[in-house]
Design an enzyme around this catalytic site. Structure first.
Site, PDB file in Angstrom:
ATOM      1  N   GLU A  44       0.850  -1.199   0.000  1.00 19.39           N
ATOM      2  CA  GLU A  44       0.000   0.000   0.000  1.00 19.39           C
ATOM      3  C   GLU A  44       0.884   1.247   0.000  1.00 19.39           C
ATOM      4  O   GLU A  44       1.883   1.298   0.729  1.00 19.39           O
ATOM      5  CB  GLU A  44      -0.926   0.045   1.232  1.00 19.39           C
ATOM      6  CG  GLU A  44      -1.892   1.228   1.144  1.00 19.39           C
ATOM      7  CD  GLU A  44      -2.710   1.514   2.402  1.00 19.39           C
ATOM      8  OE1 GLU A  44      -2.370   1.017   3.493  1.00 19.39           O
ATOM      9  OE2 GLU A  44      -3.671   2.290   2.291  1.00 19.39           O
ATOM     10  N   GLU A  69       4.513   5.055   3.850  1.00 18.96           N
ATOM     11  CA  GLU A  69       3.888   6.340   4.204  1.00 18.96           C
ATOM     12  C   GLU A  69       5.009   7.368   4.356  1.00 18.96           C
ATOM     13  O   GLU A  69       5.985   7.145   5.067  1.00 18.96           O
ATOM     14  CB  GLU A  69       3.075   6.166   5.499  1.00 18.96           C
ATOM     15  CG  GLU A  69       2.578   7.425   6.142  1.00 18.96           C
ATOM     16  CD  GLU A  69       1.781   8.355   5.232  1.00 18.96           C
ATOM     17  OE1 GLU A  69       0.790   7.933   4.624  1.00 18.96           O
ATOM     18  OE2 GLU A  69       2.181   9.536   5.117  1.00 18.96           O
ATOM     19  N   ASP A 119      -3.283  12.224  -1.977  1.00 22.23           N
ATOM     20  CA  ASP A 119      -3.456  13.688  -1.869  1.00 22.23           C
ATOM     21  C   ASP A 119      -3.877  14.244  -3.226  1.00 22.23           C
ATOM     22  O   ASP A 119      -3.231  13.959  -4.240  1.00 22.23           O
ATOM     23  CB  ASP A 119      -2.137  14.343  -1.432  1.00 22.23           C
ATOM     24  CG  ASP A 119      -1.745  13.918  -0.023  1.00 22.23           C
ATOM     25  OD1 ASP A 119      -2.636  13.788   0.824  1.00 22.23           O
ATOM     26  OD2 ASP A 119      -0.538  13.707   0.220  1.00 22.23           O
ATOM     27  N   LYS A 123      -4.768  22.221  -7.412  1.00 21.54           N
ATOM     28  CA  LYS A 123      -4.428  23.223  -8.433  1.00 21.54           C
ATOM     29  C   LYS A 123      -3.764  22.567  -9.626  1.00 21.54           C
ATOM     30  O   LYS A 123      -2.887  21.707  -9.456  1.00 21.54           O
ATOM     31  CB  LYS A 123      -3.480  24.266  -7.837  1.00 21.54           C
ATOM     32  CG  LYS A 123      -4.156  25.132  -6.817  1.00 21.54           C
ATOM     33  CD  LYS A 123      -3.242  26.216  -6.328  1.00 21.54           C
ATOM     34  CE  LYS A 123      -3.983  27.041  -5.289  1.00 21.54           C
ATOM     35  NZ  LYS A 123      -3.105  27.650  -4.334  1.00 21.54           N
ATOM     36  N   THR A 192     -10.448   2.567   4.527  1.00 22.16           N
ATOM     37  CA  THR A 192      -9.433   3.436   5.148  1.00 22.16           C
ATOM     38  C   THR A 192     -10.141   4.520   5.960  1.00 22.16           C
ATOM     39  O   THR A 192     -11.366   4.690   5.856  1.00 22.16           O
ATOM     40  CB  THR A 192      -8.576   4.157   4.068  1.00 22.16           C
ATOM     41  OG1 THR A 192      -9.418   5.110   3.397  1.00 22.16           O
ATOM     42  CG2 THR A 192      -7.968   3.193   3.061  1.00 22.16           C
ATOM     43  N   HIS A 193      -9.342   5.281   6.716  1.00 24.28           N
ATOM     44  CA  HIS A 193      -9.940   6.388   7.476  1.00 24.28           C
ATOM     45  C   HIS A 193     -10.558   7.430   6.546  1.00 24.28           C
ATOM     46  O   HIS A 193     -11.583   8.028   6.869  1.00 24.28           O
ATOM     47  CB  HIS A 193      -8.879   7.058   8.354  1.00 24.28           C
ATOM     48  CG  HIS A 193      -8.575   6.293   9.594  1.00 24.28           C
ATOM     49  ND1 HIS A 193      -7.454   5.507   9.734  1.00 24.28           N
ATOM     50  CD2 HIS A 193      -9.275   6.163  10.754  1.00 24.28           C
ATOM     51  CE1 HIS A 193      -7.473   4.936  10.931  1.00 24.28           C
ATOM     52  NE2 HIS A 193      -8.559   5.314  11.567  1.00 24.28           N
ATOM     53  N   PHE A 194      -9.934   7.657   5.383  1.00 25.00           N
ATOM     54  CA  PHE A 194     -10.510   8.638   4.456  1.00 25.00           C
ATOM     55  C   PHE A 194     -11.822   8.145   3.875  1.00 25.00           C
ATOM     56  O   PHE A 194     -12.736   8.931   3.669  1.00 25.00           O
ATOM     57  CB  PHE A 194      -9.505   9.008   3.350  1.00 25.00           C
ATOM     58  CG  PHE A 194      -8.758  10.270   3.672  1.00 25.00           C
ATOM     59  CD1 PHE A 194      -7.869  10.307   4.733  1.00 25.00           C
ATOM     60  CD2 PHE A 194      -8.955  11.423   2.937  1.00 25.00           C
ATOM     61  CE1 PHE A 194      -7.188  11.461   5.054  1.00 25.00           C
ATOM     62  CE2 PHE A 194      -8.282  12.595   3.244  1.00 25.00           C
ATOM     63  CZ  PHE A 194      -7.400  12.616   4.294  1.00 25.00           C
TER      64      PHE A 194
END
Ligand SMILES: C[S@@+](CC[C@H](N)C(=O)[O-])C[C@H]1O[C@@H](n2cnc3c(N)ncnc32)[C@H](O)[C@@H]1O
Length: 214
Positions: A44, A69, A119, A123, A192-194
């Site tokens: 992951e 991570e 993420d 922009k 996942t937490h998201f």
């Protein structure tokens, strides 16, 4: 959306087998030195607090899981939680997935690669910072074994569409294969937490799999 401070780590928990920095990864690649056995490997990238690593390594003890991570505190916390659960098939690595892939993993060394809610870099001028870029998508294809799967989920529809186009243009990975939403059976029953955060806020989640041809 900001992030809450992480809980304190209990010093009596031994997570030395579940956490390391990228420099300590075995070169040449030797997963047995990390997991003490040879087993199908899942990787992951961008684990955050590590809910996927914790859940998946618990429900699939026959596979080994390596999480990468880039934020030190999160990587250590995720490794700590694996140590607290006594996992022997899951290791967190502090480092940059985009550097680690070409430096460490041989061709066809993983049966699955997971990228959840990367993420978004909203922009346009920042899009090149996105983890799903041309070079990394080719690394994913190279590291996956034949028949292996990329799991890619995001809450950003434009990032989802861009990734589908990227994978079609630069790899032979077949997809997107739709993944259905499943009702959560308890408060942490999310990938996942998201995912949890998006679902609790009734926001869309775009889920897909891509398969490397046999
Ligand atoms: C939006 S968060 C999502 C976390 C988790 N996947 C989830 O769904 O809850 C994205 C995570 O990817 C990490 N990240 C960003 N770029 C990375 C990279 N190149 N290598 C490893 N992790 C990365 C960030 O530090 C962050 O924790």
């Amino acid at each position: 959306m900001g992030r809450k401070a992480l809980p304190k780590l209990n010093p009596s928990v031994d997570y030395s087998r579940n956490f390391l920095t990228a420099e300590k990864l075995p070169r040449p690649w030797d997963p047995e030195s990390l997991f003490g056995r040879a087993a199908p490997l899942e990787i992951e990238v961008g684990c955050g607090k590590g809910l996927f690593m914790r859940t998946a390594s618990g429900v699939n003890p026959a596979h080994d899981f390596l999480g990468i991570e880039i934020a030190y505190k999160y990587s250590e916390y995720a490794g700590y939680r694996l140590g607290k659960e006594g996992r022997t098939n899951a290791v967190m690595v502090h480092g940059d997935g985009q550097k680690i892939f070409p430096e460490v993993f041989p061709d066809a060394s993983a049966v699955a690669i997971h990228v959840y809610f990367p993420d978004p870099w909203w922009k346009k001028r920042h899009h090149r910072r996105r983890v799903m870029n041309e070079t990394f998508s080719q690394q994913i294809e190279r590291v996956l074994a034949a028949g292996g799967t990329l799991h890619f989920w995001t809450d950003v529809e434009e990032y989802f569409d861009m990734t589908v186009e990227l994978l079609h243009a630069h790899t032979k990975l077949a997809g997107p294969i739709d993944v259905e939403e499943r009702p959560a059976e308890h408060d942490l029953d999310y990938r996942t937490h998201f995912e949890r955060r998006m679902r609790k806020n009734e926001l869309d989640v775009f889920r897909s799999q891509f398969r490397k041809p046999q």
